[in-house]
Write a protein that holds these residues in place. Sequence first.
Motif, PDB file in Angstrom:
ATOM      1  N   PRO A 183       0.813  -1.225   0.000  1.00 18.29           N
ATOM      2  CA  PRO A 183       0.000   0.000   0.000  1.00 18.29           C
ATOM      3  C   PRO A 183       0.842   1.269   0.000  1.00 18.29           C
ATOM      4  O   PRO A 183       0.492   2.263  -0.639  1.00 18.29           O
ATOM      5  N   SER A 184       1.976   1.249   0.725  1.00 18.67           N
ATOM      6  CA  SER A 184       2.848   2.422   0.766  1.00 18.67           C
ATOM      7  C   SER A 184       3.473   2.687  -0.592  1.00 18.67           C
ATOM      8  O   SER A 184       3.567   3.838  -1.034  1.00 18.67           O
ATOM      9  N   ILE A 185       3.933   1.624  -1.252  1.00 21.15           N
ATOM     10  CA  ILE A 185       4.498   1.773  -2.589  1.00 21.15           C
ATOM     11  C   ILE A 185       3.439   2.294  -3.543  1.00 21.15           C
ATOM     12  O   ILE A 185       3.691   3.198  -4.355  1.00 21.15           O
ATOM     13  N   HIS A 186       2.226   1.731  -3.435  1.00 23.62           N
ATOM     14  CA  HIS A 186       1.139   2.150  -4.326  1.00 23.62           C
ATOM     15  C   HIS A 186       0.831   3.630  -4.149  1.00 23.62           C
ATOM     16  O   HIS A 186       0.544   4.338  -5.139  1.00 23.62           O
ATOM     17  N   LEU A 187       0.885   4.121  -2.922  1.00 24.45           N
ATOM     18  CA  LEU A 187       0.606   5.528  -2.652  1.00 24.45           C
ATOM     19  C   LEU A 187       1.517   6.429  -3.470  1.00 24.45           C
ATOM     20  O   LEU A 187       1.063   7.362  -4.139  1.00 24.45           O
ATOM     21  N   LEU A 188       2.827   6.162  -3.430  1.00 19.69           N
ATOM     22  CA  LEU A 188       3.767   7.007  -4.156  1.00 19.69           C
ATOM     23  C   LEU A 188       3.708   6.771  -5.654  1.00 19.69           C
ATOM     24  O   LEU A 188       3.808   7.711  -6.451  1.00 19.69           O
ATOM     25  N   VAL A 189       3.577   5.512  -6.048  1.00 20.70           N
ATOM     26  CA  VAL A 189       3.568   5.179  -7.476  1.00 20.70           C
ATOM     27  C   VAL A 189       2.403   5.868  -8.181  1.00 20.70           C
ATOM     28  O   VAL A 189       2.575   6.533  -9.212  1.00 20.70           O
ATOM     29  N   SER A 202      10.129   7.856 -17.441  1.00 19.64           N
ATOM     30  CA  SER A 202       9.932   7.062 -16.231  1.00 19.64           C
ATOM     31  C   SER A 202       9.926   5.576 -16.565  1.00 19.64           C
ATOM     32  O   SER A 202      10.563   4.764 -15.873  1.00 19.64           O
ATOM     33  N   PHE A 203       9.208   5.212 -17.616  1.00 16.69           N
ATOM     34  CA  PHE A 203       9.174   3.812 -18.031  1.00 16.69           C
ATOM     35  C   PHE A 203      10.575   3.324 -18.403  1.00 16.69           C
ATOM     36  O   PHE A 203      10.962   2.199 -18.052  1.00 16.69           O
ATOM     37  N   GLU A 204      11.335   4.144 -19.093  1.00 18.77           N
ATOM     38  CA  GLU A 204      12.686   3.753 -19.489  1.00 18.77           C
ATOM     39  C   GLU A 204      13.573   3.518 -18.278  1.00 18.77           C
ATOM     40  O   GLU A 204      14.411   2.606 -18.265  1.00 18.77           O
ATOM     41  N   ARG A 205      13.403   4.275 -17.221  1.00 13.94           N
ATOM     42  CA  ARG A 205      14.182   4.047 -15.994  1.00 13.94           C
ATOM     43  C   ARG A 205      13.842   2.682 -15.406  1.00 13.94           C
ATOM     44  O   ARG A 205      14.732   1.964 -14.923  1.00 13.94           O
ATOM     45  N   ARG A 226      17.945   3.520  -8.024  1.00 14.88           N
ATOM     46  CA  ARG A 226      18.058   4.859  -7.448  1.00 14.88           C
ATOM     47  C   ARG A 226      17.460   5.901  -8.387  1.00 14.88           C
ATOM     48  O   ARG A 226      16.756   6.824  -7.961  1.00 14.88           O
ATOM     49  N   GLU A 227      17.722   5.760  -9.666  1.00 20.15           N
ATOM     50  CA  GLU A 227      17.200   6.734 -10.627  1.00 20.15           C
ATOM     51  C   GLU A 227      15.684   6.670 -10.728  1.00 20.15           C
ATOM     52  O   GLU A 227      15.027   7.699 -10.929  1.00 20.15           O
ATOM     53  N   VAL A 228      15.120   5.482 -10.605  1.00 21.22           N
ATOM     54  CA  VAL A 228      13.653   5.371 -10.591  1.00 21.22           C
ATOM     55  C   VAL A 228      13.082   6.196  -9.441  1.00 21.22           C
ATOM     56  O   VAL A 228      12.112   6.947  -9.607  1.00 21.22           O
ATOM     57  N   LEU A 229      13.687   6.065  -8.262  1.00 22.23           N
ATOM     58  CA  LEU A 229      13.170   6.765  -7.092  1.00 22.23           C
ATOM     59  C   LEU A 229      13.467   8.259  -7.151  1.00 22.23           C
ATOM     60  O   LEU A 229      12.699   9.072  -6.630  1.00 22.23           O
ATOM     61  N   ARG A 230      14.568   8.633  -7.784  1.00 24.34           N
ATOM     62  CA  ARG A 230      14.808  10.061  -7.999  1.00 24.34           C
ATOM     63  C   ARG A 230      13.726  10.651  -8.905  1.00 24.34           C
ATOM     64  O   ARG A 230      13.272  11.771  -8.710  1.00 24.34           O
ATOM     65  N   GLY A 231      13.329   9.877  -9.910  1.00 18.91           N
ATOM     66  CA  GLY A 231      12.239  10.323 -10.765  1.00 18.91           C
ATOM     67  C   GLY A 231      10.941  10.460  -9.996  1.00 18.91           C
ATOM     68  O   GLY A 231      10.163  11.398 -10.224  1.00 18.91           O
ATOM     69  N   THR A 232      10.695   9.544  -9.072  1.00 16.76           N
ATOM     70  CA  THR A 232       9.508   9.627  -8.221  1.00 16.76           C
ATOM     71  C   THR A 232       9.541  10.901  -7.384  1.00 16.76           C
ATOM     72  O   THR A 232       8.534  11.622  -7.282  1.00 16.76           O
ATOM     73  N   ALA A 235       8.804  13.908  -9.580  1.00 16.43           N
ATOM     74  CA  ALA A 235       7.391  14.002  -9.956  1.00 16.43           C
ATOM     75  C   ALA A 235       6.537  14.501  -8.803  1.00 16.43           C
ATOM     76  O   ALA A 235       5.546  15.217  -9.012  1.00 16.43           O
ATOM     77  N   LEU A 236       6.917  14.144  -7.588  1.00 20.42           N
ATOM     78  CA  LEU A 236       6.148  14.545  -6.411  1.00 20.42           C
ATOM     79  C   LEU A 236       6.567  15.913  -5.881  1.00 20.42           C
ATOM     80  O   LEU A 236       5.913  16.457  -4.995  1.00 20.42           O
ATOM     81  N   GLY A 237       7.676  16.440  -6.400  1.00 20.51           N
ATOM     82  CA  GLY A 237       8.174  17.705  -5.894  1.00 20.51           C
ATOM     83  C   GLY A 237       8.691  17.602  -4.482  1.00 20.51           C
ATOM     84  O   GLY A 237       8.559  18.525  -3.674  1.00 20.51           O
ATOM     85  N   ILE A 238       9.319  16.455  -4.161  1.00 17.93           N
ATOM     86  CA  ILE A 238       9.763  16.175  -2.802  1.00 17.93           C
ATOM     87  C   ILE A 238      11.287  16.065  -2.771  1.00 17.93           C
ATOM     88  O   ILE A 238      11.897  15.412  -3.623  1.00 17.93           O
ATOM     89  N   GLU A 239      11.897  16.720  -1.795  1.00 16.87           N
ATOM     90  CA  GLU A 239      13.300  16.477  -1.481  1.00 16.87           C
ATOM     91  C   GLU A 239      13.325  15.389  -0.427  1.00 16.87           C
ATOM     92  O   GLU A 239      12.897  15.612   0.705  1.00 16.87           O
ATOM     93  N   PRO A 240      13.804  14.184  -0.758  1.00 15.80           N
ATOM     94  CA  PRO A 240      13.696  13.077   0.187  1.00 15.80           C
ATOM     95  C   PRO A 240      14.573  13.208   1.415  1.00 15.80           C
ATOM     96  O   PRO A 240      14.397  12.513   2.397  1.00 15.80           O
ATOM     97  N   GLY A 241      15.558  14.102   1.393  1.00 16.28           N
ATOM     98  CA  GLY A 241      16.415  14.252   2.565  1.00 16.28           C
ATOM     99  C   GLY A 241      17.507  13.215   2.613  1.00 16.28           C
ATOM    100  O   GLY A 241      17.767  12.485   1.658  1.00 16.28           O
ATOM    101  N   ASP A 242      18.195  13.161   3.741  1.00 22.50           N
ATOM    102  CA  ASP A 242      19.327  12.248   3.893  1.00 22.50           C
ATOM    103  C   ASP A 242      18.847  10.817   3.961  1.00 22.50           C
ATOM    104  O   ASP A 242      17.786  10.512   4.485  1.00 22.50           O
ATOM    105  N   SER A 243      19.658   9.915   3.411  1.00 24.46           N
ATOM    106  CA  SER A 243      19.403   8.486   3.522  1.00 24.46           C
ATOM    107  C   SER A 243      20.747   7.789   3.510  1.00 24.46           C
ATOM    108  O   SER A 243      21.795   8.418   3.385  1.00 24.46           O
ATOM    109  N   THR A 244      20.723   6.490   3.663  1.00 23.30           N
ATOM    110  CA  THR A 244      21.973   5.743   3.621  1.00 23.30           C
ATOM    111  C   THR A 244      22.431   5.521   2.195  1.00 23.30           C
ATOM    112  O   THR A 244      23.441   4.881   1.966  1.00 23.30           O
TER     113      THR A 244
END
Length: 256
Positions: A183-189, A202-205, A226-232, A235-244
């Motif tokens: 459900p969480s993945i579906h929300l963002l997708v 996006s499809f090409e990524r 990583r590039e798929v999620l950067r595209g996400t 698209a959402l206009g979100i800076e995801p912040g720090d991660s590992t």
Amino acid sequence: MTSPKRSARPARPSVAEYLAEAIFSGRYQPGDFVPKEIDLCEQFAINRSAVRSDLRQLVDLGIIARISGHGSKVRDYEEWNILDPTVTAWMTRYASPNPRIQREILAFRLDVEPYVAMMAASRAKALDLVAIETALEGMSGHLHGASAEERQRYSEHDVAFHVAIFKASHNIVWAQLSHILRPSIHLLVETSNDSTADPVASFERHRRVMEAIRTRQPREAFLAAREVLRGTAEALGIEPGDSTLGSWLELSQATD
């Protein structure tokens, strides 16, 4: 003579559902107090024990805290039982307008999914590749659809694509998490697919992730995911912040 059938008793209004919608959509923020019991009784025309039962559900899920003499306060996101099926269902239905929740989910996915894709590139079996490719083909078949139904079908195949990669890691924890996280993945997708300016890119990524897994290239799978999620995020206009993610990139670059 048969007795007349009794009409089904209508379900009472759900205070828990009402408050979940208000909290997950951001109308009540962490630290805010939700309406008092007596006000909820009047609003929903139900007794106090029913209101308390619904509030107890939110307490048990870590979403609110009961404070004696003051009422019920929304807890910080870190306290929520975010992987509980009820919470993830509410998240899917109500959280789209809430950028902080979206950011938290995206940050988690950035931490996890590139690594899972890397594992899948090393461990995927023939049936796993079939599942990933089938999902990608489904995305391709609905890529240029203009209707809401076509876009929904595209997003469903997109989610199946990510879940198939989790399963292809052949780690029982990640495989189980794929069901919990769906459900969480579906929300963002779904939200990002509706917002993206370039669905073909996006499809090409996604296709590059599949190719890296299929050709057994763990590092390339990591970077492509990583590039798929950067595209996400874009698209959402979100800076995801720090991660590992940065640490993993340094590790992968060091092995070149």
